[in-house]
Write a protein that holds these residues in place. Structure first.
Motif, PDB file in Angstrom:
ATOM      1  N   LEU A  80       0.854  -1.198   0.000  1.00 36.49           N
ATOM      2  CA  LEU A  80       0.000   0.000   0.000  1.00 36.49           C
ATOM      3  C   LEU A  80       0.889   1.248   0.000  1.00 36.49           C
ATOM      4  N   HIS A  81       0.843   1.986  -1.098  1.00 36.00           N
ATOM      5  CA  HIS A  81       1.642   3.209  -1.233  1.00 36.00           C
ATOM      6  C   HIS A  81       0.841   4.218  -2.042  1.00 36.00           C
ATOM      7  N   GLY A  82       1.435   5.349  -2.344  1.00 34.21           N
ATOM      8  CA  GLY A  82       0.723   6.470  -2.952  1.00 34.21           C
ATOM      9  C   GLY A  82      -0.073   6.153  -4.195  1.00 34.21           C
ATOM     10  N   VAL A  88      -9.488  -1.726   1.354  1.00 35.26           N
ATOM     11  CA  VAL A  88      -8.203  -2.118   0.796  1.00 35.26           C
ATOM     12  C   VAL A  88      -7.637  -3.185   1.720  1.00 35.26           C
ATOM     13  N   MET A  89      -7.250  -4.301   1.124  1.00 36.48           N
ATOM     14  CA  MET A  89      -6.734  -5.406   1.912  1.00 36.48           C
ATOM     15  C   MET A  89      -5.304  -5.719   1.493  1.00 36.48           C
ATOM     16  N   VAL A  90      -4.390  -5.566   2.432  1.00 35.05           N
ATOM     17  CA  VAL A  90      -3.003  -5.946   2.227  1.00 35.05           C
ATOM     18  C   VAL A  90      -2.857  -7.345   2.815  1.00 35.05           C
ATOM     19  N   ILE A  91      -2.471  -8.295   1.962  1.00 35.81           N
ATOM     20  CA  ILE A  91      -2.258  -9.664   2.426  1.00 35.81           C
ATOM     21  C   ILE A  91      -0.768  -9.927   2.378  1.00 35.81           C
ATOM     22  N   ASP A  92      -0.165  -9.934   3.574  1.00 34.81           N
ATOM     23  CA  ASP A  92       1.274 -10.114   3.684  1.00 34.81           C
ATOM     24  C   ASP A  92       1.601 -10.579   5.101  1.00 34.81           C
ATOM     25  N   ASP A  93       2.142 -11.779   5.217  1.00 41.84           N
ATOM     26  CA  ASP A  93       2.431 -12.343   6.535  1.00 41.84           C
ATOM     27  C   ASP A  93       3.435 -11.499   7.314  1.00 41.84           C
ATOM     28  N   GLN A 148       4.814  -2.454  13.987  1.00 42.91           N
ATOM     29  CA  GLN A 148       5.334  -1.183  13.475  1.00 42.91           C
ATOM     30  C   GLN A 148       5.093  -1.040  11.983  1.00 42.91           C
ATOM     31  N   LYS A 149       5.393  -2.077  11.212  1.00 43.15           N
ATOM     32  CA  LYS A 149       5.157  -2.036   9.768  1.00 43.15           C
ATOM     33  C   LYS A 149       3.669  -1.887   9.477  1.00 43.15           C
ATOM     34  N   LYS A 150       2.870  -2.589  10.245  1.00 41.28           N
ATOM     35  CA  LYS A 150       1.417  -2.549  10.053  1.00 41.28           C
ATOM     36  C   LYS A 150       0.892  -1.130  10.291  1.00 41.28           C
ATOM     37  N   GLN A 151       1.329  -0.509  11.368  1.00 42.62           N
ATOM     38  CA  GLN A 151       0.887   0.845  11.691  1.00 42.62           C
ATOM     39  C   GLN A 151       1.344   1.834  10.633  1.00 42.62           C
ATOM     40  N   ALA A 152       2.596   1.703  10.180  1.00 46.58           N
ATOM     41  CA  ALA A 152       3.118   2.601   9.149  1.00 46.58           C
ATOM     42  C   ALA A 152       2.319   2.452   7.853  1.00 46.58           C
ATOM     43  N   MET A 153       1.975   1.229   7.501  1.00 47.38           N
ATOM     44  CA  MET A 153       1.229   0.999   6.266  1.00 47.38           C
ATOM     45  C   MET A 153      -0.182   1.585   6.361  1.00 47.38           C
ATOM     46  N   LYS A 154      -0.757   1.543   7.539  1.00 45.14           N
ATOM     47  CA  LYS A 154      -2.109   2.090   7.711  1.00 45.14           C
ATOM     48  C   LYS A 154      -2.154   3.601   7.480  1.00 45.14           C
ATOM     49  N   LEU A 155      -1.012   4.263   7.593  1.00 49.88           N
ATOM     50  CA  LEU A 155      -0.965   5.701   7.338  1.00 49.88           C
ATOM     51  C   LEU A 155      -1.258   6.017   5.879  1.00 49.88           C
ATOM     52  N   LYS A 182     -16.697  -4.202  -1.132  1.00 47.81           N
ATOM     53  CA  LYS A 182     -15.947  -4.241  -2.380  1.00 47.81           C
ATOM     54  C   LYS A 182     -14.475  -4.133  -1.985  1.00 47.81           C
ATOM     55  N   VAL A 183     -13.740  -5.199  -2.258  1.00 52.26           N
ATOM     56  CA  VAL A 183     -12.382  -5.330  -1.738  1.00 52.26           C
ATOM     57  C   VAL A 183     -11.336  -5.200  -2.843  1.00 52.26           C
ATOM     58  N   PHE A 184     -10.342  -4.376  -2.582  1.00 50.99           N
ATOM     59  CA  PHE A 184      -9.160  -4.247  -3.445  1.00 50.99           C
ATOM     60  C   PHE A 184      -8.018  -4.916  -2.697  1.00 50.99           C
ATOM     61  N   ILE A 185      -7.437  -5.960  -3.286  1.00 50.14           N
ATOM     62  CA  ILE A 185      -6.407  -6.752  -2.619  1.00 50.14           C
ATOM     63  C   ILE A 185      -5.032  -6.433  -3.199  1.00 50.14           C
ATOM     64  N   ILE A 186      -4.060  -6.307  -2.285  1.00 49.55           N
ATOM     65  CA  ILE A 186      -2.664  -6.096  -2.672  1.00 49.55           C
ATOM     66  C   ILE A 186      -1.816  -7.141  -1.966  1.00 49.55           C
ATOM     67  N   SER A 187      -0.919  -7.749  -2.713  1.00 50.67           N
ATOM     68  CA  SER A 187       0.035  -8.691  -2.146  1.00 50.67           C
ATOM     69  C   SER A 187       1.342  -8.569  -2.928  1.00 50.67           C
ATOM     70  N   GLN A 188       2.404  -9.084  -2.362  1.00 48.30           N
ATOM     71  CA  GLN A 188       3.699  -9.055  -3.053  1.00 48.30           C
ATOM     72  C   GLN A 188       3.894 -10.265  -3.947  1.00 48.30           C
ATOM     73  N   THR A 189       3.076 -11.306  -3.765  1.00 43.76           N
ATOM     74  CA  THR A 189       3.304 -12.564  -4.480  1.00 43.76           C
ATOM     75  C   THR A 189       2.016 -13.105  -5.100  1.00 43.76           C
TER      76      THR A 189
END
Length: 164
Positions: free
Chosen positions: A13-15, A30-35, A42-49, A78-85
């Motif tokens: 999740l970025h600009g 928006v759904m970020v799926i990343d273990d 900390q990463k989770k909180q930063a991404m929520k920004l 209505k879900v927008f999914i983001i993952s790295q893989t």
């Protein structure tokens, strides 16, 4: 429930996702799926920004996502999914979720990778996963921003095999 957008992006999740992809999709979540991010407060909180205006955000593990979809938790959203893989999306398809299109956005560069665009690469070990997604009837394209021309990933994979 409708998965209204799906994107592979190494930055998650970025600009560009927050200002273009997610709003253009009509998503309510928006759904970020990343273990890794889901297990790191900390990463989770930063991404929520980076949450797109007016949308809910979930940052969850792959197993939590699969369980939540299976239990119909998002049926009215209505879900927008983001993952790295790509494996996340193949698992969703194998579970019976509807996914018509997957966008390969930005990835890291890798040795021996298949170059799809100047910003998107497929690792050799992911090639079968992408092909399985395509075989399930999901169109896989590559675009960095919505205004870019689409690159058909199936065609890139076919050309790679023809040239191999």
């Amino acid at each position: 429930m409708a998965i209204v957008g799906a994107r592979i992006d190494n930055r998650l999740l970025h600009g560009i996702v927050a200002t273009s992809w997610a709003p253009d999709s009509g998503a309510t979540r928006v759904m970020v799926i990343d273990d890794n991010v889901a297990d790191d407060p900390q990463k989770k909180q930063a991404m929520k920004l980076g949450r797109p205006s007016g949308m809910a955000v979930s940052i969850i593990s792959k197993q939590t996502a699969l369980d939540n979809f299976k239990n119909h938790k998002y049926d009215r959203q209505k879900v927008f999914i983001i993952s790295q893989t790509p494996d996340v999306f193949l698992d969703l398809l194998n579970q019976g979720e509807d996914l018509n299109e997957l966008v390969l956005g930005g990835t890291l560069t890798f040795d021996n990778a298949i170059k799809v665009t100047k910003r998107a690469y497929i690792k050799p070990e992911q090639e079968k996963t992408y092909q399985a997604i395509i075989d399930k009837g999901c169109k896989v394209i590559s675009k960095y921003v919505p205004q870019d021309d689409s690159v058909d990933v199936a065609k890139v994979l076919r050309n790679k095999k023809a040239g191999a």
